[in-house]
Write a protein that holds these residues in place. Sequence first.
Motif, PDB file in Angstrom:
ATOM      1  N   UNK A   1       0.838  -1.184   0.000  1.00 21.95           N
ATOM      2  CA  UNK A   1       0.000   0.000   0.000  1.00 21.95           C
ATOM      3  C   UNK A   1       0.883   1.246   0.000  1.00 21.95           C
ATOM      4  N   UNK A   2       0.554   2.203  -0.812  1.00 24.25           N
ATOM      5  CA  UNK A   2       1.344   3.426  -0.939  1.00 24.25           C
ATOM      6  C   UNK A   2       1.180   4.317   0.289  1.00 24.25           C
ATOM      7  N   UNK A   3       2.221   5.073   0.594  1.00 24.35           N
ATOM      8  CA  UNK A   3       2.133   6.097   1.636  1.00 24.35           C
ATOM      9  C   UNK A   3       1.502   7.332   1.022  1.00 24.35           C
ATOM     10  N   UNK A   4       0.576   7.955   1.741  1.00 22.52           N
ATOM     11  CA  UNK A   4      -0.116   9.140   1.244  1.00 22.52           C
ATOM     12  C   UNK A   4       0.106  10.284   2.219  1.00 22.52           C
ATOM     13  N   UNK A   5       0.570  11.412   1.685  1.00 21.03           N
ATOM     14  CA  UNK A   5       0.806  12.613   2.474  1.00 21.03           C
ATOM     15  C   UNK A   5       0.011  13.740   1.820  1.00 21.03           C
ATOM     16  N   UNK A   6      -0.674  14.529   2.630  1.00 22.40           N
ATOM     17  CA  UNK A   6      -1.496  15.626   2.125  1.00 22.40           C
ATOM     18  C   UNK A   6      -0.656  16.857   1.844  1.00 22.40           C
ATOM     19  N   UNK A  17      -6.489  20.766  -2.641  1.00 22.74           N
ATOM     20  CA  UNK A  17      -5.721  19.686  -2.013  1.00 22.74           C
ATOM     21  C   UNK A  17      -5.108  18.739  -3.042  1.00 22.74           C
ATOM     22  N   UNK A  18      -3.935  18.221  -2.687  1.00 22.19           N
ATOM     23  CA  UNK A  18      -3.236  17.247  -3.523  1.00 22.19           C
ATOM     24  C   UNK A  18      -2.769  16.115  -2.615  1.00 22.19           C
ATOM     25  N   UNK A  19      -3.061  14.889  -2.998  1.00 20.82           N
ATOM     26  CA  UNK A  19      -2.536  13.715  -2.298  1.00 20.82           C
ATOM     27  C   UNK A  19      -1.209  13.343  -2.947  1.00 20.82           C
ATOM     28  N   UNK A  20      -0.153  13.322  -2.151  1.00 19.17           N
ATOM     29  CA  UNK A  20       1.154  12.890  -2.633  1.00 19.17           C
ATOM     30  C   UNK A  20       1.282  11.419  -2.253  1.00 19.17           C
ATOM     31  N   UNK A  21       1.154  10.548  -3.251  1.00 18.04           N
ATOM     32  CA  UNK A  21       1.212   9.102  -3.040  1.00 18.04           C
ATOM     33  C   UNK A  21       2.604   8.612  -3.428  1.00 18.04           C
ATOM     34  N   UNK A  22       3.245   7.876  -2.526  1.00 13.94           N
ATOM     35  CA  UNK A  22       4.598   7.384  -2.771  1.00 13.94           C
ATOM     36  C   UNK A  22       4.602   5.870  -2.634  1.00 13.94           C
ATOM     37  N   UNK A  23       5.140   5.201  -3.648  1.00 12.49           N
ATOM     38  CA  UNK A  23       5.208   3.735  -3.648  1.00 12.49           C
ATOM     39  C   UNK A  23       6.599   3.293  -4.069  1.00 12.49           C
ATOM     40  N   UNK A  24       7.182   2.415  -3.270  1.00 10.93           N
ATOM     41  CA  UNK A  24       8.477   1.806  -3.586  1.00 10.93           C
ATOM     42  C   UNK A  24       8.188   0.431  -4.169  1.00 10.93           C
ATOM     43  N   UNK A  25       8.734   0.154  -5.367  1.00 15.20           N
ATOM     44  CA  UNK A  25       8.495  -1.136  -6.005  1.00 15.20           C
ATOM     45  C   UNK A  25       9.818  -1.696  -6.517  1.00 15.20           C
ATOM     46  N   UNK A  26       9.819  -2.983  -6.819  1.00 17.10           N
ATOM     47  CA  UNK A  26      11.011  -3.624  -7.361  1.00 17.10           C
ATOM     48  C   UNK A  26      11.294  -3.073  -8.750  1.00 17.10           C
ATOM     49  N   UNK A  27      12.554  -2.907  -9.047  1.00 23.03           N
ATOM     50  CA  UNK A  27      12.944  -2.429 -10.363  1.00 23.03           C
ATOM     51  C   UNK A  27      14.228  -1.629 -10.295  1.00 23.03           C
ATOM     52  N   UNK A  28      14.679  -1.181 -11.451  1.00 19.99           N
ATOM     53  CA  UNK A  28      15.881  -0.363 -11.529  1.00 19.99           C
ATOM     54  C   UNK A  28      15.707   0.890 -10.681  1.00 19.99           C
ATOM     55  N   UNK A  29      16.727   1.291  -9.926  1.00 19.99           N
ATOM     56  CA  UNK A  29      16.614   2.499  -9.113  1.00 19.99           C
ATOM     57  C   UNK A  29      16.316   3.727  -9.967  1.00 19.99           C
ATOM     58  N   UNK A  30      15.188   4.345  -9.709  1.00 22.60           N
ATOM     59  CA  UNK A  30      14.787   5.564 -10.403  1.00 22.60           C
ATOM     60  C   UNK A  30      13.593   6.165  -9.681  1.00 22.60           C
ATOM     61  N   UNK A  89      10.030   8.534   3.217  1.00 22.43           N
ATOM     62  CA  UNK A  89      10.521   8.014   4.499  1.00 22.43           C
ATOM     63  C   UNK A  89       9.473   7.139   5.190  1.00 22.43           C
ATOM     64  N   UNK A  90       8.204   7.486   5.039  1.00 21.26           N
ATOM     65  CA  UNK A  90       7.138   6.641   5.585  1.00 21.26           C
ATOM     66  C   UNK A  90       7.045   5.320   4.823  1.00 21.26           C
ATOM     67  N   UNK A  91       7.130   5.400   3.506  1.00 19.92           N
ATOM     68  CA  UNK A  91       7.022   4.205   2.657  1.00 19.92           C
ATOM     69  C   UNK A  91       8.143   3.213   2.926  1.00 19.92           C
ATOM     70  N   UNK A  92       9.327   3.718   3.245  1.00 17.36           N
ATOM     71  CA  UNK A  92      10.479   2.844   3.487  1.00 17.36           C
ATOM     72  C   UNK A  92      10.668   2.530   4.971  1.00 17.36           C
ATOM     73  N   UNK A  93       9.677   2.865   5.769  1.00 19.12           N
ATOM     74  CA  UNK A  93       9.674   2.585   7.221  1.00 19.12           C
ATOM     75  C   UNK A  93      10.866   3.177   7.966  1.00 19.12           C
ATOM     76  N   UNK A  94      11.367   4.292   7.494  1.00 18.21           N
ATOM     77  CA  UNK A  94      12.450   4.980   8.181  1.00 18.21           C
ATOM     78  C   UNK A  94      11.927   6.046   9.133  1.00 18.21           C
ATOM     79  N   UNK A  95      10.633   6.320   9.036  1.00 11.82           N
ATOM     80  CA  UNK A  95      10.009   7.354   9.842  1.00 11.82           C
ATOM     81  C   UNK A  95       8.610   6.886  10.208  1.00 11.82           C
ATOM     82  N   UNK A  96       8.220   7.132  11.420  1.00 10.49           N
ATOM     83  CA  UNK A  96       6.872   6.793  11.886  1.00 10.49           C
ATOM     84  C   UNK A  96       6.191   8.081  12.319  1.00 10.49           C
TER      85      UNK A  96
END
Length: 138
Positions: A1-6, A17-30, A89-96
Amino acid sequence: MASIVNSFAISGVEGYPVDVEVKEIQGQPMISIVGLGDTAVKEARERVEAAITDSRYVFPQKKIVINLALKELKKSGSHFDLAIALGLLLETNQLKLSKTEEYCYVGELSLNASLRSCAGILPMTIIATVPVTNLLTY
């Protein structure tokens, strides 16, 4: 599930308002930023990577997709940097953070992770005071 920040954007003199959705997936770093962002929005890739690294967090070596929703409206400016960095940072569990859905994040990041002021804060603040139920029809 993607991290969503307002966050917010501006169209003319009105904020929305804009939802900033961030998703980390497998693949070439980009990093891929979608959602009708202008050049300043696309340049967030470099600012966010430098800021995260300078803050001693780990920038992920995977494919990162960032969606700025609503896709129908063009987004401009560098004020999405903070929301993108927090989402990553939320998506990669580096920040709570608790209750992220209750807050909105606006700010340009410098390369050393300090916050810079940005234009258009007044219309963003005004729209932030509108109840969520009214934003759907605004």
